[in-house]
Scaffold this motif. Structure first.
Motif, PDB file in Angstrom:
ATOM      1  N   CYS A 113       0.826  -1.218   0.000  1.00 45.00           N
ATOM      2  CA  CYS A 113       0.000   0.000   0.000  1.00 45.00           C
ATOM      3  C   CYS A 113       0.856   1.262   0.000  1.00 45.00           C
ATOM      4  O   CYS A 113       0.530   2.235  -0.685  1.00 45.00           O
ATOM      5  N   VAL A 114       1.940   1.248   0.775  1.00 45.48           N
ATOM      6  CA  VAL A 114       2.828   2.418   0.830  1.00 45.48           C
ATOM      7  C   VAL A 114       3.408   2.715  -0.557  1.00 45.48           C
ATOM      8  O   VAL A 114       3.562   3.877  -0.957  1.00 45.48           O
ATOM      9  N   ILE A 115       3.728   1.664  -1.305  1.00 45.98           N
ATOM     10  CA  ILE A 115       4.293   1.852  -2.651  1.00 45.98           C
ATOM     11  C   ILE A 115       3.192   2.013  -3.693  1.00 45.98           C
ATOM     12  O   ILE A 115       3.240   2.890  -4.563  1.00 45.98           O
ATOM     13  N   GLY A 116       2.183   1.142  -3.618  1.00 51.60           N
ATOM     14  CA  GLY A 116       1.199   1.054  -4.695  1.00 51.60           C
ATOM     15  C   GLY A 116       0.184   2.182  -4.723  1.00 51.60           C
ATOM     16  O   GLY A 116      -0.226   2.607  -5.814  1.00 51.60           O
ATOM     17  N   LEU A 117      -0.236   2.686  -3.557  1.00 52.40           N
ATOM     18  CA  LEU A 117      -1.263   3.734  -3.552  1.00 52.40           C
ATOM     19  C   LEU A 117      -0.786   5.025  -4.221  1.00 52.40           C
ATOM     20  O   LEU A 117      -1.459   5.530  -5.139  1.00 52.40           O
ATOM     21  N   PRO A 118       0.355   5.605  -3.815  1.00 54.17           N
ATOM     22  CA  PRO A 118       0.797   6.825  -4.505  1.00 54.17           C
ATOM     23  C   PRO A 118       1.198   6.589  -5.956  1.00 54.17           C
ATOM     24  O   PRO A 118       0.959   7.451  -6.824  1.00 54.17           O
ATOM     25  N   LEU A 119       1.783   5.412  -6.239  1.00 53.75           N
ATOM     26  CA  LEU A 119       2.159   5.110  -7.621  1.00 53.75           C
ATOM     27  C   LEU A 119       0.916   5.025  -8.507  1.00 53.75           C
ATOM     28  O   LEU A 119       0.863   5.612  -9.598  1.00 53.75           O
ATOM     29  N   GLY A 120      -0.096   4.299  -8.046  1.00 56.39           N
ATOM     30  CA  GLY A 120      -1.330   4.179  -8.818  1.00 56.39           C
ATOM     31  C   GLY A 120      -2.058   5.503  -8.935  1.00 56.39           C
ATOM     32  O   GLY A 120      -2.617   5.817  -9.991  1.00 56.39           O
ATOM     33  N   ALA A 121      -2.047   6.288  -7.850  1.00 58.74           N
ATOM     34  CA  ALA A 121      -2.720   7.590  -7.894  1.00 58.74           C
ATOM     35  C   ALA A 121      -2.038   8.517  -8.890  1.00 58.74           C
ATOM     36  O   ALA A 121      -2.713   9.239  -9.646  1.00 58.74           O
ATOM     37  N   ALA A 122      -0.712   8.530  -8.918  1.00 56.32           N
ATOM     38  CA  ALA A 122       0.020   9.377  -9.876  1.00 56.32           C
ATOM     39  C   ALA A 122      -0.270   8.946 -11.310  1.00 56.32           C
ATOM     40  O   ALA A 122      -0.474   9.782 -12.196  1.00 56.32           O
TER      41      ALA A 122
END
Length: 235
Positions: free
Chosen positions: A41-50
């Protein structure tokens, strides 16, 4: 048929008495899985949001890769992590192979693309609705991502739960990098595989019952969160 019912009764008995071996295996499984999902989640949430909110060179390739990585074969991920952590690998000096940390890494590699790809789709839908408003207010990129993640928090919780369901049921990758060592790296799925091959069906079935119960609980949580989101939207 009597053998089946006998094994089932013994398995239920192990669950009801909360057998110490069972508790140890379940505890390690939850610790490894929850940590892996948190990392994802720490990696995937901001990456997916960007990827969902902004248009930049290579975005289409990134989205395609994220979507493709959702179906990564677990044994291939386990093999790659094994090669990275083995004595001859680039991270071999860390001595992480056959430890819970190695299992967390393997599960995080499997779950991160799922979290990122689903987050990308959720945020892309929000961006289509709010992008002009954010542009008129001159909202910065970081604040924009934060606003999208907060607005979609209920949906993203279901994304995290989907990642948990994927990770807790994983067996191939964690078997390769964890080694299924008793009292060290033995989790529910690897124990089921081992005990079934040894003919110890009572313990394997007891762990299977626990896994099924977890699946039911996760699905119930997803439904509850969706209902809460709907109520919040129309409140």
């Amino acid at each position: 048929m009597s053998g089946f019912w006998s094994v089932l009764a013994d398995a239920i008995g192990l669950v009801l008495v909360w057998d110490p071996d069972l508790v140890e295996i379940i505890g390690l499984s939850l610790r490894v899985t929850l940590t892996a999902v948190a990392v994802a989640c720490v990696i995937g949430l901001p990456l997916g949001a960007a990827a969902g909110a902004f248009r930049f060179p290579g975005r289409t390739v990134l989205v395609v890769l994220l979507n493709a990585a959702m179906g990564l074969p677990p044994v291939v991920v386990g093999l790659l992590v094994y090669l990275m952590l083995s004595a001859a690998g680039p991270l071999g000096t860390l001595g992480l192979l056959y430890t819970p940390t190695a299992m967390i890494i393997a599960q995080a590699v499997l779950v991160t693309p799922i979290v990122a790809a689903l987050t990308c789709q959720v945020v892309a839908d929000l961006d289509a609705e709010y992008s002009e408003q954010f542009a008129s207010l001159q909202v910065g990129p970081v604040d924009r991502i934060g606003a999208y993640l907060w607005d979609a928090r209920y949906t993203l919780l279901t994304v995290a739960l989907a990642g948990f369901g994927r990770a807790v049921a994983e067996v191939g990758a964690v078997m390769i990098v964890g080694g299924n060592i008793d009292h060290a790296t033995r989790v529910m799925t690897t124990t089921i595989a081992l005990e079934t091959s040894k003919g110890n069906l009572e313990l394997a079935l007891a762990l299977g019952i626990i896994l099924l119960c977890m699946a039911v609980i996760v699905n119930a949580l997803v439904m509850s969160i969706r209902a809460s989101a709907v109520r919040a939207a129309y409140a």
